[in-house]
Design an enzyme around this catalytic site. Structure first.
Site, short mmCIF file in Angstrom:
data_model
loop_
_atom_site.label_atom_id
_atom_site.label_comp_id
_atom_site.label_asym_id
_atom_site.label_seq_id
_atom_site.Cartn_x
_atom_site.Cartn_y
_atom_site.Cartn_z
N LYS A 69 0.80 -1.23 0.00
CA LYS A 69 0.00 0.00 0.00
C LYS A 69 0.83 1.28 0.00
O LYS A 69 0.38 2.30 -0.50
CB LYS A 69 -0.94 0.01 1.21
CG LYS A 69 -2.09 -0.96 1.08
CD LYS A 69 -3.06 -0.80 2.23
CE LYS A 69 -4.25 -1.72 2.02
NZ LYS A 69 -5.36 -1.43 2.92
N ASP A 105 -10.06 3.12 2.18
CA ASP A 105 -10.18 2.45 3.48
C ASP A 105 -10.81 3.35 4.54
O ASP A 105 -11.69 2.92 5.29
CB ASP A 105 -8.80 1.99 3.98
CG ASP A 105 -8.26 0.80 3.22
OD1 ASP A 105 -9.07 -0.05 2.78
OD2 ASP A 105 -7.03 0.70 3.06
O1 SKM Z 1 -7.92 -2.02 1.39
C1 SKM Z 1 -8.39 -3.34 1.24
C2 SKM Z 1 -8.09 -3.85 -0.15
O2 SKM Z 1 -8.70 -3.01 -1.11
C3 SKM Z 1 -8.62 -5.27 -0.35
C4 SKM Z 1 -8.39 -6.15 0.80
C5 SKM Z 1 -8.58 -7.59 0.63
O3 SKM Z 1 -9.05 -8.02 -0.43
O4 SKM Z 1 -8.23 -8.35 1.55
C6 SKM Z 1 -8.07 -5.66 2.05
C7 SKM Z 1 -7.80 -4.22 2.31
O5 SKM Z 1 -6.41 -4.01 2.35
#
Ligand code: SKM
Length: 274
Positions: A69, A105
């Site tokens: 991220k 988020d």
């Molecule tokens: O921010 C979210 C991400 O967009 C998707 C995600 C997932 O698929 O486990 C978890 C988070 O980090």
């Protein structure tokens, strides 16, 4: 699927546990959109190559999860202001050949919190446990929503201090975890952002449960298990509780809307998480 099918996806390391493919593919099917959503396990060393590949293959966009991220920012053409402030991107949109980074988020968290608890955010005195990526997204969103105050408690206090200092709006301060006892009496919203209590360590709890009280809402970002030990202890003491599944749902709905330019079928997506 045919030659015109568009691709979106998720990059992370690992990604095998993710619920996003089920959620997003159900949403595409429900609206008859010609897209597929796939999960890709990308090692940190391959991140740049993967982004170049997705750009070259014409992906509409993708989600980014741990551990990419922050690192993904340097591979993008543009980063929207909120994501820049948070310092992390979880959604990339390919727009006219340019890769634009967003963070859904924090906003997803707020939507879930307000939806499920009906809390009046401007009345809240917030205590956040943890100062990592999830804490950053939530702290920026809550500060932006105008909460009364934010206290960030972290094992290493310097990290909490950096996060508190980065919040441009409102009253924010940092304490170490051992000082929680001193401030929690006035807390009306406790937000748990660490991985303590997450599967498989489900009997772990980040603070002494005797500190929880009925004047607070306890919100835990963990969604596996649905009800962490912290939430069970909070409920037993008369506090209102809020689990992490709604944040996953709403950050996904917001990402969907950015890619597709239309409202996400939230109820269909919620069903995929049941
Ligand atoms: O921010 C979210 C991400 O967009 C998707 C995600 C997932 O698929 O486990 C978890 C988070 O980090």
């Amino acid at each position: 699927m045919d030659a015109g099918t568009g691709v979106v996806g998720l990059i992370g390391h690992p990604v095998g546990h993710s619920k996003s493919p089920e959620m997003m593919n159900r949403a595409f099917r429900a609206l008859g959109l010609p897209f597929v959503y796939l999960a890709f396990d990308v090692s940190p060393a391959e991140l740049g190559t993967a982004v170049r590949g997705m750009r070259a293959l014409g992906f509409r966009g993708w989600n980014v999860t741990i551990p990419h991220k922050v690192a993904v920012l340097e591979h993008l053409d543009e980063v929207e202001e909120t994501a820049r402030e948070i310092g992390a991107v979880n959604t990339v949109v390919a727009r006219e050949g340019r890769l634009v980074g967003y963070n859904t988020d924090g906003e997803g968290y707020l939507r879930s919190l307000v939806d499920e608890t009906g809390l009046d955010l401007v009345e809240q005195k917030v205590l956040i446990l943890g100062a990592g990526g999830a804490a950053r997204a939530v702290a920026h969103a809550l500060a932006g929503a105008g909460v009364k105050s934010i206290t960030i408690a972290n094992r290493t206090r310097e990290k909490a201090e950096r996060l508190a200092a980065s919040l441009r709006k409102g009253d924010a301060r940092a304490v170490s975890l051992s000082e929680v006892e001193r401030v929690i009496g006035e807390t009306t919203l406790l937000v748990q952002t660490t991985s303590v209590g997450m599967y498989p360590e489900t009997e772990a709890i980040p603070i002494d449960p005797s500190l929880l009280h009925e004047r607070m809402t306890v919100s835990d970002l963990i969604y596996r298990p649905r009800k962490t030990l912290l939430l069970r202890e909070a409920e037993a003491r008369g506090a209102r509780i809020h689990g992490g599944l709604g944040m996953l749902l709403h950050q996904a709905a917001l990402a969907f809307e950015k890619w597709m330019g239309k409202p996400a079928p939230v109820d269909v997506m919620r069903k995929a998480l049941e």
